[in-house]
Design a protein around this motif. Structure first.
Motif, PDB file in Angstrom:
ATOM      1  N   SER A 135      -8.168  -6.899  11.389  1.00 36.66           N
ATOM      2  CA  SER A 135      -7.065  -7.827  11.613  1.00 36.66           C
ATOM      3  C   SER A 135      -6.943  -8.075  13.105  1.00 36.66           C
ATOM      4  O   SER A 135      -7.437  -7.309  13.924  1.00 36.66           O
ATOM      5  N   SER A 147       1.909  -4.692  11.397  1.00 40.75           N
ATOM      6  CA  SER A 147       1.336  -5.536  10.340  1.00 40.75           C
ATOM      7  C   SER A 147      -0.189  -5.519  10.397  1.00 40.75           C
ATOM      8  O   SER A 147      -0.858  -5.705   9.379  1.00 40.75           O
ATOM      9  N   ASN A 150      -1.166  -2.745   8.263  1.00 39.83           N
ATOM     10  CA  ASN A 150      -1.033  -3.082   6.846  1.00 39.83           C
ATOM     11  C   ASN A 150      -2.306  -3.725   6.321  1.00 39.83           C
ATOM     12  O   ASN A 150      -2.652  -3.561   5.153  1.00 39.83           O
ATOM     13  N   ALA A 151      -3.006  -4.438   7.165  1.00 33.26           N
ATOM     14  CA  ALA A 151      -4.270  -5.061   6.767  1.00 33.26           C
ATOM     15  C   ALA A 151      -5.271  -3.980   6.370  1.00 33.26           C
ATOM     16  O   ALA A 151      -6.029  -4.150   5.415  1.00 33.26           O
ATOM     17  N   LYS A 152      -5.270  -2.879   7.077  1.00 32.17           N
ATOM     18  CA  LYS A 152      -6.155  -1.753   6.752  1.00 32.17           C
ATOM     19  C   LYS A 152      -5.818  -1.206   5.370  1.00 32.17           C
ATOM     20  O   LYS A 152      -6.696  -0.915   4.570  1.00 32.17           O
ATOM     21  N   GLU A 153      -4.536  -1.112   5.076  1.00 32.65           N
ATOM     22  CA  GLU A 153      -4.088  -0.516   3.822  1.00 32.65           C
ATOM     23  C   GLU A 153      -4.221  -1.453   2.636  1.00 32.65           C
ATOM     24  O   GLU A 153      -4.528  -1.016   1.528  1.00 32.65           O
ATOM     25  N   THR A 154      -4.008  -2.746   2.848  1.00 34.91           N
ATOM     26  CA  THR A 154      -3.998  -3.698   1.730  1.00 34.91           C
ATOM     27  C   THR A 154      -5.301  -4.453   1.542  1.00 34.91           C
ATOM     28  O   THR A 154      -5.550  -4.986   0.463  1.00 34.91           O
ATOM     29  N   GLY A 155      -6.099  -4.546   2.610  1.00 33.53           N
ATOM     30  CA  GLY A 155      -7.319  -5.330   2.528  1.00 33.53           C
ATOM     31  C   GLY A 155      -7.117  -6.798   2.867  1.00 33.53           C
ATOM     32  O   GLY A 155      -8.063  -7.581   2.841  1.00 33.53           O
ATOM     33  N   PHE A 156      -5.897  -7.194   3.185  1.00 29.83           N
ATOM     34  CA  PHE A 156      -5.611  -8.565   3.598  1.00 29.83           C
ATOM     35  C   PHE A 156      -5.428  -8.601   5.107  1.00 29.83           C
ATOM     36  O   PHE A 156      -4.629  -7.843   5.650  1.00 29.83           O
ATOM     37  N   LEU A 159      -0.627 -11.972   6.683  1.00 32.72           N
ATOM     38  CA  LEU A 159       0.233 -12.513   5.637  1.00 32.72           C
ATOM     39  C   LEU A 159      -0.324 -13.832   5.118  1.00 32.72           C
ATOM     40  O   LEU A 159      -0.244 -14.136   3.934  1.00 32.72           O
ATOM     41  N   TYR A 162      -3.050 -12.977   2.722  1.00 29.70           N
ATOM     42  CA  TYR A 162      -2.464 -12.500   1.472  1.00 29.70           C
ATOM     43  C   TYR A 162      -1.956 -13.667   0.642  1.00 29.70           C
ATOM     44  O   TYR A 162      -2.201 -13.747  -0.562  1.00 29.70           O
ATOM     45  N   GLY A 166      -4.041 -13.966  -2.419  1.00 26.29           N
ATOM     46  CA  GLY A 166      -3.183 -13.470  -3.483  1.00 26.29           C
ATOM     47  C   GLY A 166      -2.848 -14.567  -4.481  1.00 26.29           C
ATOM     48  O   GLY A 166      -2.841 -14.353  -5.687  1.00 26.29           O
TER      49      GLY A 166
END
Length: 172
Positions: A135, A147, A150-156, A159, A162, A166
Motif C-alpha cells: 500500500s 490504513s 490494514n492493507a496488509k491484513e485485508t489484502g486490499f 479503501l 476495497y 469488493g
C-alpha cells in the motif's frame, strides 16, 4: 464547510496512482542513512518496511513524528520504519536531533522519491518481506498511516481498492 471537512477527515491514505503500483516488487535501493549506516529498501527481509517521505519544513509531518515513534515501538515485531527526504544534509542532521529521530533510519535520496514519484508530503509506502508494494499514499494523520497496515491484513491496497474489488466480488 471547512469545519465539516475537519470533522470528517479521510479514513484511509489518499492513494497516489503515480510511480510503482501496489502489488509490484520494488527495485532494491542501498542507501546511506544519516544515522544508522547503510540501509536497504526493498528486497528480501524478515520484516515489512514502511518508508515515510518527510521534510523538516512540512507542518503535517511534524504532527506525525510522535505517531511514528509510537508505531515503531508497538509494531517492531513485524515492521521496520525508514524516513526518507532530500535536501541539505546538515539541515536534516539538525532536524533528526531536534525531533529525536535518531533511532529511525533517515535517508536522503532524491532518486528514491523520483523513482516512486512522490509529489506531496508526507507520503508513505508499505513493503512486504519480499519488497512488494502492499500500500502507499499521502497521509495526514495516524488513522491514514494505520490504513496502510490494514492493507496488509485485508489484502486490499486502499479503501478505493476495497470498494472496487469488493463490489466485484459481491456482484459475482
Amino acid at each position: 464547510m471547512g469545519v465539516l471537512f475537519e470533522r470528517i477527515t479521510p479514513v484511509g491514505a489518499m492513494l497516489n496512482n503515480n510511480g510503482p503500483k501496489t502489488g509490484e516488487i520494488t527495485s532494491i535501493y542501498r542507501l546511506l542513512s544519516l544515522n544508522n549506516g547503510e540501509i536497504t529498501i526493498g528486497g528480501q527481509k524478515n520484516k515489512h518496511q514502511l518508508v515515510l517521505f518527510i521534510s523538516p519544513t512540512c507542518p503535517i509531518c511534524k504532527v506525525l513524528y510522535p505517531v511514528i515513534g509510537s508505531i515503531k515501538k508497538s509494531e517492531s515485531k513485524w515492521l521496520d520504519i525508514v524516513l526518507a527526504s532530500d535536501g541539505d544534509e546538515q539541515q536534516h542532521r539538525a532536524f533528526i536531533e531536534q525531533q529525536q529521530l535518531g533511532d529511525i533510519p533517515y535517508v536522503l535520496s532524491p532518486e528514491l522519491g523520483i523513482a516512486w514519484q512522490v509529489a506531496k508530503l508526507p507520503f508513505a509506502v508499505l513493503l512486504d518481506e519480499q519488497g512488494k508494494i502492499i500500500s502507499k499514499g499521502l497521509i495526514n494523520n495516524r488513522e491514514q498511516l494505520e490504513s496502510l497496515f490494514n492493507a496488509k491484513e485485508t489484502g486490499f491496497a486502499s479503501l478505493q481498492d476495497y470498494a472496487q474489488k469488493g463490489a466485484l466480488n459481491v456482484n459475482h
